[in-house]
Write a protein that holds these residues in place. Structure first.
Motif, PDB file in Angstrom:
ATOM      1  N   ARG A   1       0.842  -1.200   0.000  1.00  0.00           N
ATOM      2  CA  ARG A   1       0.000   0.000   0.000  1.00  0.00           C
ATOM      3  C   ARG A   1       0.877   1.251   0.000  1.00  0.00           C
ATOM      4  O   ARG A   1       1.860   1.313   0.734  1.00  0.00           O
ATOM      5  CB  ARG A   1      -0.912   0.022   1.227  1.00  0.00           C
TER       6      ARG A   1
ATOM      7  N   ARG B   1      -3.328   9.237   3.699  1.00  0.00           N
ATOM      8  CA  ARG B   1      -2.793   7.908   3.400  1.00  0.00           C
ATOM      9  C   ARG B   1      -1.331   7.772   3.782  1.00  0.00           C
ATOM     10  O   ARG B   1      -0.906   6.742   4.308  1.00  0.00           O
ATOM     11  CB  ARG B   1      -2.950   7.597   1.910  1.00  0.00           C
TER      12      ARG B   1
ATOM     13  N   GLU C   1      -7.592   2.549   5.547  1.00  0.00           N
ATOM     14  CA  GLU C   1      -7.924   2.908   4.179  1.00  0.00           C
ATOM     15  C   GLU C   1      -9.430   3.032   3.955  1.00  0.00           C
ATOM     16  O   GLU C   1      -9.893   3.943   3.270  1.00  0.00           O
ATOM     17  CB  GLU C   1      -7.327   1.878   3.214  1.00  0.00           C
ATOM     18  N   THR C   2     -10.189   2.136   4.557  1.00  0.00           N
ATOM     19  CA  THR C   2     -11.637   2.182   4.321  1.00  0.00           C
ATOM     20  C   THR C   2     -12.231   3.518   4.784  1.00  0.00           C
ATOM     21  O   THR C   2     -13.072   4.098   4.108  1.00  0.00           O
ATOM     22  CB  THR C   2     -12.351   1.038   5.079  1.00  0.00           C
ATOM     23  N   ARG C   3     -11.757   3.977   5.919  1.00  0.00           N
ATOM     24  CA  ARG C   3     -12.270   5.246   6.429  1.00  0.00           C
ATOM     25  C   ARG C   3     -11.884   6.397   5.515  1.00  0.00           C
ATOM     26  O   ARG C   3     -12.665   7.301   5.244  1.00  0.00           O
ATOM     27  CB  ARG C   3     -11.725   5.493   7.840  1.00  0.00           C
TER      28      ARG C   3
ATOM     29  N   ALA D   1     -11.099   6.256   2.305  1.00  0.00           N
ATOM     30  CA  ALA D   1     -11.812   6.167   1.033  1.00  0.00           C
ATOM     31  C   ALA D   1     -13.248   6.660   1.195  1.00  0.00           C
ATOM     32  O   ALA D   1     -13.787   7.347   0.324  1.00  0.00           O
ATOM     33  CB  ALA D   1     -11.788   4.733   0.528  1.00  0.00           C
ATOM     34  N   GLY D   2     -13.850   6.327   2.331  1.00  0.00           N
ATOM     35  CA  GLY D   2     -15.220   6.757   2.600  1.00  0.00           C
ATOM     36  C   GLY D   2     -15.323   8.273   2.620  1.00  0.00           C
ATOM     37  O   GLY D   2     -16.207   8.877   1.995  1.00  0.00           O
TER      38      GLY D   2
END
Length: 403
Positions: free
Chosen positions: A12, A261, A268-270, A272-273
RNA sequence: GGGGAGAUGCCCGAGAGGUUAAAGGGAAUGGGCUGUAAACCCAUUAGCCGUAGGCUUUCGAAGGUUCGAAUCCUUCUCUCCCCA
Protein backbone atom coordinates in the motif's frame (compact mmCIF):
# COMPACT_ATOMS: atom_id res chain seq x y z
CA UNK A 1 -2.87 -13.73 7.92
CA UNK A 2 -2.43 -14.91 4.37
CA UNK A 3 0.51 -13.98 2.21
CA UNK A 4 -1.84 -12.04 0.00
CA UNK A 5 -3.08 -9.94 2.92
CA UNK A 6 0.43 -9.29 4.02
CA UNK A 7 1.46 -8.32 0.53
CA UNK A 8 -1.42 -5.93 0.33
CA UNK A 9 -0.44 -4.16 3.51
CA UNK A 10 3.16 -3.97 2.47
CA UNK A 11 2.55 -2.60 -0.99
CA UNK A 12 0.00 0.00 0.00
CA UNK A 13 1.27 3.48 -0.96
CA UNK A 14 4.38 1.96 -2.44
CA UNK A 15 5.44 3.38 -5.78
CA UNK A 16 7.63 0.56 -6.97
CA UNK A 17 8.70 -2.91 -5.96
CA UNK A 18 11.99 -3.88 -7.56
CA UNK A 19 12.76 -6.10 -9.31
CA UNK A 20 9.07 -7.12 -9.04
CA UNK A 21 6.26 -8.11 -6.73
CA UNK A 22 6.81 -11.79 -7.31
CA UNK A 23 10.19 -11.69 -5.64
CA UNK A 24 8.69 -9.93 -2.69
CA UNK A 25 6.01 -12.55 -2.44
CA UNK A 26 8.56 -15.31 -2.48
CA UNK A 27 10.38 -13.63 0.33
CA UNK A 28 7.23 -13.40 2.39
CA UNK A 29 6.53 -17.03 1.81
CA UNK A 30 9.62 -17.87 3.80
CA UNK A 31 7.55 -16.90 6.80
CA UNK A 32 10.41 -15.54 8.87
CA UNK A 33 11.09 -12.12 10.31
CA UNK A 34 12.60 -10.14 7.45
CA UNK A 35 15.25 -7.50 7.84
CA UNK A 36 14.21 -4.18 6.40
CA UNK A 37 16.89 -1.56 5.96
CA UNK A 38 16.34 2.14 5.98
CA UNK A 39 19.09 4.72 6.14
CA UNK A 40 19.10 8.37 7.08
CA UNK A 41 21.95 10.81 7.29
CA UNK A 42 21.51 12.98 10.38
CA UNK A 43 22.38 16.23 8.65
CA UNK A 44 19.70 18.23 10.45
CA UNK A 45 18.36 17.91 13.98
CA UNK A 46 14.72 17.47 13.08
CA UNK A 47 12.60 15.36 10.85
CA UNK A 48 9.42 16.47 9.15
CA UNK A 49 6.34 14.73 7.88
CA UNK A 50 8.03 13.96 4.59
CA UNK A 51 10.35 11.59 6.40
CA UNK A 52 7.51 9.83 8.11
CA UNK A 53 6.13 8.40 4.89
CA UNK A 54 8.85 5.79 4.90
CA UNK A 55 8.68 5.37 8.65
CA UNK A 56 5.03 4.39 8.47
CA UNK A 57 5.86 1.78 5.91
CA UNK A 58 8.53 0.43 8.22
CA UNK A 59 5.97 0.41 10.96
CA UNK A 60 3.73 -1.73 8.75
CA UNK A 61 6.57 -4.19 8.48
CA UNK A 62 7.10 -4.21 12.22
CA UNK A 63 3.43 -4.79 12.84
CA UNK A 64 3.76 -7.86 10.67
CA UNK A 65 6.63 -9.10 12.80
CA UNK A 66 9.58 -7.95 10.76
CA UNK A 67 12.72 -6.21 11.93
CA UNK A 68 13.86 -2.75 10.95
CA UNK A 69 17.55 -2.17 10.48
CA UNK A 70 17.94 1.53 10.83
CA UNK A 71 21.12 2.87 9.36
CA UNK A 72 22.24 6.00 11.05
CA UNK A 73 24.40 7.58 8.41
CA UNK A 74 26.72 9.32 10.80
CA UNK A 75 29.65 8.68 8.51
CA UNK A 76 27.90 9.57 5.29
CA UNK A 77 26.50 12.67 6.96
CA UNK A 78 30.02 13.96 7.28
CA UNK A 79 30.40 13.74 3.55
CA UNK A 80 26.93 14.79 2.53
CA UNK A 81 24.59 13.06 0.12
CA UNK A 82 24.87 14.92 -3.15
CA UNK A 83 21.55 13.59 -4.51
CA UNK A 84 19.45 16.29 -6.07
CA UNK A 85 21.26 19.56 -5.94
CA UNK A 86 24.76 20.14 -7.02
CA UNK A 87 25.49 22.85 -4.55
CA UNK A 88 28.48 22.03 -2.48
CA UNK A 89 27.41 20.33 0.71
CA UNK A 90 28.94 21.62 3.82
CA UNK A 91 30.62 19.00 5.83
CA UNK A 92 29.38 18.65 9.37
CA UNK A 93 31.50 18.35 12.47
CA UNK A 94 31.18 15.13 14.38
CA UNK A 95 29.63 16.51 17.53
CA UNK A 96 26.86 18.18 15.56
CA UNK A 97 26.13 14.91 13.87
CA UNK A 98 26.05 13.16 17.20
CA UNK A 99 23.53 15.63 18.55
CA UNK A 100 21.44 15.42 15.42
CA UNK A 101 21.47 11.67 15.60
CA UNK A 102 20.08 11.74 19.08
CA UNK A 103 17.12 13.97 18.34
CA UNK A 104 16.57 12.14 15.09
CA UNK A 105 16.20 8.84 16.82
CA UNK A 106 13.91 10.26 19.48
CA UNK A 107 11.66 11.50 16.74
CA UNK A 108 11.87 8.35 14.69
CA UNK A 109 10.68 6.31 17.61
CA UNK A 110 7.49 8.27 17.74
CA UNK A 111 6.54 6.03 14.86
CA UNK A 112 8.79 3.01 14.94
CA UNK A 113 8.61 0.26 17.48
CA UNK A 114 11.83 0.37 19.42
CA UNK A 115 11.77 -3.30 20.22
CA UNK A 116 11.80 -4.24 16.60
CA UNK A 117 14.43 -1.78 15.50
CA UNK A 118 18.15 -2.15 15.46
CA UNK A 119 20.18 0.99 14.98
CA UNK A 120 23.42 0.76 13.05
CA UNK A 121 25.70 3.75 12.74
CA UNK A 122 27.58 3.32 9.50
CA UNK A 123 30.70 4.87 10.93
CA UNK A 124 31.10 1.44 12.50
CA UNK A 125 32.45 0.03 9.27
CA UNK A 126 33.42 3.08 7.25
CA UNK A 127 35.69 4.62 9.86
CA UNK A 128 38.05 1.72 9.76
CA UNK A 129 37.70 0.87 6.12
CA UNK A 130 40.87 2.61 4.95
CA UNK A 131 41.83 3.45 1.44
CA UNK A 132 42.62 -0.15 0.56
CA UNK A 133 39.20 -1.23 1.70
CA UNK A 134 37.57 1.55 -0.19
CA UNK A 135 39.40 0.79 -3.40
CA UNK A 136 38.33 -2.78 -2.99
CA UNK A 137 34.73 -1.62 -2.79
CA UNK A 138 35.20 0.68 -5.77
CA UNK A 139 36.33 -2.24 -7.88
CA UNK A 140 32.89 -3.77 -7.47
CA UNK A 141 31.18 -1.17 -9.58
CA UNK A 142 31.66 0.48 -12.94
CA UNK A 143 31.45 3.99 -14.27
CA UNK A 144 29.09 2.88 -16.99
CA UNK A 145 26.60 1.62 -14.45
CA UNK A 146 26.62 4.83 -12.49
CA UNK A 147 26.21 6.77 -15.67
CA UNK A 148 23.04 4.84 -16.35
CA UNK A 149 21.44 6.79 -13.59
CA UNK A 150 19.07 9.10 -15.41
CA UNK A 151 19.98 12.11 -13.37
CA UNK A 152 23.63 11.64 -14.24
CA UNK A 153 22.89 10.82 -17.82
CA UNK A 154 21.10 14.10 -18.31
CA UNK A 155 23.78 16.04 -16.63
CA UNK A 156 26.46 14.22 -18.53
CA UNK A 157 24.78 14.94 -21.83
CA UNK A 158 24.22 18.56 -20.88
CA UNK A 159 27.82 18.76 -19.78
CA UNK A 160 26.94 19.79 -16.29
CA UNK A 161 29.29 18.90 -13.55
CA UNK A 162 29.16 15.64 -11.69
CA UNK A 163 31.50 15.40 -8.78
CA UNK A 164 33.36 12.24 -7.97
CA UNK A 165 31.71 12.31 -4.61
CA UNK A 166 28.34 12.00 -6.25
CA UNK A 167 29.68 9.03 -8.09
CA UNK A 168 30.89 7.39 -4.95
CA UNK A 169 28.05 8.09 -2.60
CA UNK A 170 25.74 5.36 -3.93
CA UNK A 171 28.51 2.85 -3.38
CA UNK A 172 28.71 3.74 0.27
CA UNK A 173 25.01 3.43 0.70
CA UNK A 174 25.09 0.12 -1.11
CA UNK A 175 27.88 -1.11 1.07
CA UNK A 176 25.67 -0.60 4.10
CA UNK A 177 23.43 -3.25 2.60
CA UNK A 178 26.38 -5.58 2.16
CA UNK A 179 27.23 -5.17 5.83
CA UNK A 180 23.68 -5.70 7.02
CA UNK A 181 22.65 -8.49 4.67
CA UNK A 182 19.16 -7.09 4.77
CA UNK A 183 16.29 -8.61 2.83
CA UNK A 184 14.59 -5.41 1.81
CA UNK A 185 15.62 -1.79 1.54
CA UNK A 186 13.20 1.04 1.46
CA UNK A 187 13.53 4.68 0.49
CA UNK A 188 11.98 7.57 -1.39
CA UNK A 189 11.67 7.43 -5.15
CA UNK A 190 14.59 9.82 -5.40
CA UNK A 191 16.70 7.08 -3.87
CA UNK A 192 15.85 4.45 -6.45
CA UNK A 193 19.25 4.36 -8.01
CA UNK A 194 21.11 4.18 -4.74
CA UNK A 195 18.86 1.39 -3.59
CA UNK A 196 19.51 -0.59 -6.72
CA UNK A 197 23.23 -0.21 -6.29
CA UNK A 198 22.74 -1.97 -2.97
CA UNK A 199 21.27 -4.91 -4.84
CA UNK A 200 24.14 -5.05 -7.28
CA UNK A 201 26.73 -4.87 -4.57
CA UNK A 202 25.13 -7.54 -2.48
CA UNK A 203 25.13 -9.80 -5.49
CA UNK A 204 28.73 -9.01 -6.26
CA UNK A 205 29.64 -9.87 -2.70
CA UNK A 206 27.93 -13.19 -3.11
CA UNK A 207 24.85 -12.32 -1.08
CA UNK A 208 21.18 -12.54 -1.75
CA UNK A 209 19.95 -9.32 -3.32
CA UNK A 210 17.66 -7.05 -1.40
CA UNK A 211 14.22 -6.24 -2.63
CA UNK A 212 13.75 -2.52 -3.14
CA UNK A 213 10.62 -0.62 -2.18
CA UNK A 214 10.26 3.00 -3.11
CA UNK A 215 7.88 5.40 -1.43
CA UNK A 216 6.38 8.57 -2.88
CA UNK A 217 7.95 11.89 -2.05
CA UNK A 218 5.59 13.99 -0.03
CA UNK A 219 4.49 17.24 -1.58
CA UNK A 220 4.96 20.14 0.80
CA UNK A 221 2.42 22.59 2.15
CA UNK A 222 2.91 24.82 -0.88
CA UNK A 223 1.30 22.09 -2.95
CA UNK A 224 4.01 21.99 -5.58
CA UNK A 225 7.48 21.07 -4.45
CA UNK A 226 8.52 18.14 -2.34
CA UNK A 227 8.44 18.77 1.37
CA UNK A 228 11.78 20.08 2.43
CA UNK A 229 13.20 22.30 5.05
CA UNK A 230 15.03 24.38 2.48
CA UNK A 231 11.79 25.24 0.71
CA UNK A 232 10.11 26.15 3.97
CA UNK A 233 7.09 24.09 2.98
CA UNK A 234 7.37 21.50 5.71
CA UNK A 235 5.53 20.47 8.81
CA UNK A 236 8.05 19.45 11.43
CA UNK A 237 7.07 16.71 13.79
CA UNK A 238 8.35 18.85 16.64
CA UNK A 239 6.24 21.80 15.54
CA UNK A 240 3.97 23.06 18.28
CA UNK A 241 0.45 21.66 18.22
CA UNK A 242 -1.26 24.86 17.09
CA UNK A 243 1.31 25.46 14.46
CA UNK A 244 1.07 21.95 13.14
CA UNK A 245 -2.70 22.18 13.01
CA UNK A 246 -2.55 25.48 11.21
CA UNK A 247 -0.03 24.33 8.66
CA UNK A 248 -2.12 21.27 7.94
CA UNK A 249 -5.17 23.46 7.43
CA UNK A 250 -3.34 25.49 4.85
CA UNK A 251 -2.58 22.66 2.47
CA UNK A 252 -4.33 22.55 -0.83
CA UNK A 253 -7.47 20.43 -1.04
CA UNK A 254 -6.26 17.79 -3.41
CA UNK A 255 -3.53 16.91 -0.97
CA UNK A 256 -5.88 16.01 1.85
CA UNK A 257 -6.23 12.34 1.14
CA UNK A 258 -2.69 11.88 0.02
CA UNK A 259 -1.69 13.19 3.41
CA UNK A 260 -4.18 10.94 5.15
CA UNK A 261 -2.79 7.91 3.40
CA UNK A 262 0.86 8.68 3.68
CA UNK A 263 1.01 10.30 7.07
CA UNK A 264 -1.57 8.75 9.32
CA UNK A 265 -2.47 5.26 10.48
CA UNK A 266 -6.10 5.89 9.64
CA UNK A 267 -7.47 2.78 7.91
CA UNK A 268 -7.92 2.91 4.18
CA UNK A 269 -11.64 2.18 4.32
CA UNK A 270 -12.27 5.25 6.43
CA UNK A 271 -10.15 7.41 4.18
CA UNK A 272 -11.81 6.17 1.03
CA UNK A 273 -15.22 6.76 2.60
CA UNK A 274 -14.35 10.32 3.41
CA UNK A 275 -12.92 10.90 0.00
CA UNK A 276 -16.13 9.74 -1.57
CA UNK A 277 -18.20 12.05 0.58
CA UNK A 278 -16.06 15.00 -0.25
CA UNK A 279 -16.20 14.26 -3.92
CA UNK A 280 -19.97 13.95 -3.90
CA UNK A 281 -20.25 17.23 -2.09
CA UNK A 282 -21.69 15.61 0.98
CA UNK A 283 -18.73 16.69 3.04
CA UNK A 284 -16.94 20.02 3.03
CA UNK A 285 -13.27 19.51 2.21
CA UNK A 286 -12.51 21.84 5.05
CA UNK A 287 -13.92 19.37 7.54
CA UNK A 288 -11.90 16.54 6.12
CA UNK A 289 -8.87 18.72 6.40
CA UNK A 290 -9.65 19.55 9.99
CA UNK A 291 -9.82 15.85 10.74
CA UNK A 292 -6.50 15.36 9.06
CA UNK A 293 -5.00 18.16 11.08
CA UNK A 294 -6.33 16.62 14.28
CA UNK A 295 -5.01 13.19 13.40
CA UNK A 296 -1.57 14.61 12.85
CA UNK A 297 -1.52 16.55 16.07
CA UNK A 298 -2.76 13.54 17.99
CA UNK A 299 0.17 11.55 16.70
CA UNK A 300 2.83 13.93 17.85
CA UNK A 301 1.22 15.75 20.74
CA UNK A 302 -1.59 13.58 21.98
CA UNK A 303 -5.36 13.82 22.02
CA UNK A 304 -5.67 16.62 24.49
CA UNK A 305 -3.48 19.02 22.64
CA UNK A 306 -5.11 18.12 19.38
CA UNK A 307 -8.49 19.02 20.73
CA UNK A 308 -7.15 22.26 22.12
CA UNK A 309 -5.44 23.12 18.85
CA UNK A 310 -8.61 22.46 16.94
CA UNK A 311 -10.69 24.61 19.25
CA UNK A 312 -8.12 27.33 19.16
CA UNK A 313 -8.12 27.27 15.41
CA UNK A 314 -11.86 27.64 15.21
CA UNK A 315 -11.78 30.37 17.77
CA UNK A 316 -9.32 32.45 15.81
CA UNK A 317 -10.18 31.76 12.22
CA UNK A 318 -13.77 30.68 12.22
CA UNK A 319 -15.16 32.87 14.94
CA UNK A 320 -12.53 35.54 14.58
CA UNK A 321 -12.03 35.70 18.29
CA UNK A 322 -8.87 36.17 20.24
CA UNK A 323 -6.62 33.25 20.97
CA UNK A 324 -6.80 31.92 24.50
CA UNK A 325 -3.16 32.57 25.00
CA UNK A 326 -0.84 34.99 23.35
CA UNK A 327 2.63 36.28 23.93
CA UNK A 328 2.81 39.49 25.87
CA UNK A 329 5.20 42.34 25.93
CA UNK A 330 5.82 44.66 28.82
CA UNK A 331 7.10 48.19 28.56
CA UNK A 332 8.45 48.99 31.96
CA UNK A 333 9.34 52.64 32.13
CA UNK A 334 7.04 54.44 29.79
CA UNK A 335 3.40 55.32 29.52
CA UNK A 336 3.18 55.00 25.78
CA UNK A 337 4.90 53.35 22.85
CA UNK A 338 4.98 54.26 19.20
CA UNK A 339 3.19 51.59 17.22
CA UNK A 340 6.02 51.23 14.75
CA UNK A 341 8.45 50.58 17.58
CA UNK A 342 6.08 48.11 19.15
CA UNK A 343 5.93 46.10 15.96
CA UNK A 344 9.67 46.00 15.52
CA UNK A 345 10.51 45.41 19.18
CA UNK A 346 8.32 42.37 19.24
CA UNK A 347 9.45 40.96 15.94
CA UNK A 348 6.06 41.43 14.35
CA UNK A 349 7.94 43.30 11.66
CA UNK A 350 11.50 42.89 10.50
CA UNK A 351 12.27 46.61 10.54
CA UNK A 352 10.59 49.96 10.65
CA UNK A 353 10.12 50.14 6.94
CA UNK A 354 8.27 46.88 6.99
CA UNK A 355 6.27 47.97 10.00
CA UNK A 356 5.22 51.10 8.13
CA UNK A 357 4.29 49.06 5.14
CA UNK A 358 2.15 46.69 7.16
CA UNK A 359 0.35 49.57 8.76
CA UNK A 360 -0.29 51.26 5.46
CA UNK A 361 -1.64 48.02 4.05
CA UNK A 362 -4.12 47.73 6.85
CA UNK A 363 -2.57 44.63 8.35
CA UNK A 364 -2.32 46.03 11.85
CA UNK A 365 -5.15 46.10 14.35
CA UNK A 366 -5.15 47.48 17.85
CA UNK A 367 -7.95 46.20 20.07
CA UNK A 368 -9.93 45.24 17.02
CA UNK A 369 -9.69 48.39 14.97
CA UNK A 370 -7.36 48.88 12.08
CA UNK A 371 -4.57 51.36 12.54
CA UNK A 372 -3.74 52.65 9.09
CA UNK A 373 -1.56 55.64 9.88
CA UNK A 374 1.86 55.00 11.39
CA UNK A 375 1.70 58.16 13.44
CA UNK A 376 0.10 56.51 16.42
CA UNK A 377 1.10 55.95 20.03
CA UNK A 378 -0.20 53.10 22.06
CA UNK A 379 -1.01 54.30 25.54
CA UNK A 380 0.13 51.89 28.19
CA UNK A 381 -2.41 52.86 30.79
CA UNK A 382 -4.21 49.65 30.12
CA UNK A 383 -3.52 46.42 28.32
CA UNK A 384 -3.90 46.34 24.55
CA UNK A 385 -4.04 43.65 21.96
CA UNK A 386 -2.07 44.10 18.83
CA UNK A 387 -2.82 41.94 15.81
CA UNK A 388 -0.72 41.70 12.69
CA UNK A 389 -1.99 39.91 9.65
CA UNK A 390 -4.37 37.07 10.31
CA UNK A 391 -2.54 35.13 12.90
CA UNK A 392 -0.07 37.12 14.92
CA UNK A 393 -1.28 38.45 18.22
CA UNK A 394 0.46 40.26 21.02
CA UNK A 395 -0.59 41.59 24.39
CA UNK A 396 1.04 44.82 25.22
CA UNK A 397 1.08 46.64 28.54
CA UNK A 398 3.01 48.94 30.83
CA UNK A 399 5.33 47.70 33.52
CA UNK A 400 3.60 48.50 36.80
CA UNK A 401 0.53 46.33 36.36
CA UNK A 402 0.64 42.87 37.77
CA UNK A 403 -0.16 39.89 35.62
C1' G B 1 48.31 24.77 -21.11
C1' G B 2 45.45 27.98 -25.01
C1' G B 3 40.87 30.66 -26.26
C1' G B 4 35.99 32.62 -25.00
C1' A B 5 31.56 34.06 -21.85
C1' G B 6 29.78 35.80 -17.46
C1' A B 7 28.79 37.64 -11.98
C1' U B 8 22.42 42.56 -11.27
C1' G B 9 17.61 42.88 -5.65
C1' C B 10 14.87 36.38 -2.10
C1' C B 11 15.41 33.52 -7.08
C1' C B 12 15.41 33.87 -12.55
C1' G B 13 16.38 37.80 -15.73
C1' A B 14 16.41 42.83 -18.64
C1' G B 15 19.44 47.12 -18.59
C1' A B 16 25.15 48.93 -22.38
C1' G B 17 26.97 56.73 -19.34
C1' G B 18 21.97 60.65 -16.95
C1' U B 19 14.44 60.38 -16.85
C1' U B 20 17.20 53.54 -12.73
C1' A B 21 15.96 51.92 -5.84
C1' A B 22 16.94 49.48 -11.26
C1' A B 23 11.81 46.45 -16.64
C1' G B 24 9.50 41.53 -16.66
C1' G B 25 8.56 36.86 -14.40
C1' G B 26 8.67 33.58 -10.16
C1' A B 27 8.27 33.45 -5.03
C1' A B 28 6.95 35.69 -0.52
C1' U B 29 4.12 39.12 2.44
C1' G B 30 -0.38 42.13 3.15
C1' G B 31 -5.49 43.19 1.58
C1' G B 32 -10.19 41.41 -1.00
C1' C B 33 -13.22 36.90 -2.10
C1' U B 34 -13.42 32.15 0.85
C1' G B 35 -12.89 27.27 4.19
C1' U B 36 -5.85 30.36 7.05
C1' A B 37 -7.86 25.55 0.18
C1' A B 38 -7.28 26.45 -4.94
C1' A B 39 -8.30 29.98 -8.68
C1' C B 40 -8.88 35.11 -9.22
C1' C B 41 -8.29 40.70 -8.24
C1' C B 42 -5.31 44.63 -5.84
C1' A B 43 -0.95 46.26 -3.28
C1' U B 44 3.96 45.65 -1.33
C1' U B 45 9.07 43.43 -1.56
C1' A B 46 17.04 48.14 0.40
C1' G B 47 17.30 51.02 4.95
C1' C B 48 16.41 55.58 7.86
C1' C B 49 13.65 59.97 9.23
C1' G B 50 6.82 60.21 14.16
C1' U B 51 4.37 59.87 7.42
C1' A B 52 6.09 64.13 4.70
C1' G B 53 8.83 65.18 1.51
C1' G B 54 13.35 63.91 1.97
C1' C B 55 18.07 61.44 3.04
C1' U B 56 21.57 57.27 2.93
C1' U B 57 23.40 52.61 0.90
C1' U B 58 22.74 48.86 -3.40
C1' C B 59 24.15 45.83 -9.51
C1' G B 60 30.99 40.05 -7.51
C1' A B 61 35.48 43.16 -4.67
C1' A B 62 38.86 47.31 -4.64
C1' G B 63 40.52 51.47 -7.16
C1' G B 64 40.02 55.05 -11.38
C1' U B 65 37.69 58.24 -15.61
C1' U B 66 33.33 61.69 -15.58
C1' C B 67 29.37 67.22 -13.58
C1' G B 68 27.11 62.22 -13.43
C1' A B 69 28.63 54.95 -13.60
C1' A B 70 24.93 48.75 -12.88
C1' U B 71 26.66 50.72 -17.54
C1' C B 72 33.60 53.09 -19.52
C1' C B 73 39.00 51.80 -17.72
C1' U B 74 42.55 48.95 -14.31
C1' U B 75 43.51 45.14 -10.89
C1' C B 76 41.55 41.17 -8.07
C1' U B 77 38.04 37.06 -6.72
C1' C B 78 34.74 33.48 -8.35
C1' U B 79 31.68 30.73 -12.07
C1' C B 80 30.82 28.59 -16.78
C1' C B 81 32.04 27.07 -21.89
C1' C B 82 35.29 25.54 -26.02
C1' C B 83 40.11 23.56 -27.77
C1' A B 84 44.48 20.65 -26.25
Amino acid sequence: MTIEDELKIITRNVVDVLPNKEELKKLLQERRPLKIKYGVDPTAPDIHLGHTVVLWKLRDFQNLGHIVQFILGDFTAMIGDPSGRNEARKTLPEDVIRDNAKTYLDQVFKILNKEKTEVNPNSKWFKQMGLDGFLGLASHYTVARVLERSEFKDRFVNKQEITLLEFIYPLLQGYDSVMLKNDIEIGGTDQTFNLLVGRDLQKDYGQKEQIVLTMPLLVGTDGTRKMSKTYGNYIGITDAAEQMFGKAMSITDNLIFTYFRLLTPVPETRIAGMELKVRSGEMNPRDAKAMLASELVVLYHGKEKALAASEEFDRIFKNKELPSEMPSSVYANSDKVWIVDALVDNKLAKNKTEANRLIQQGAVELDGSVISVPDYDISLEKEHILKVGKRRFLKIRGGKNTV
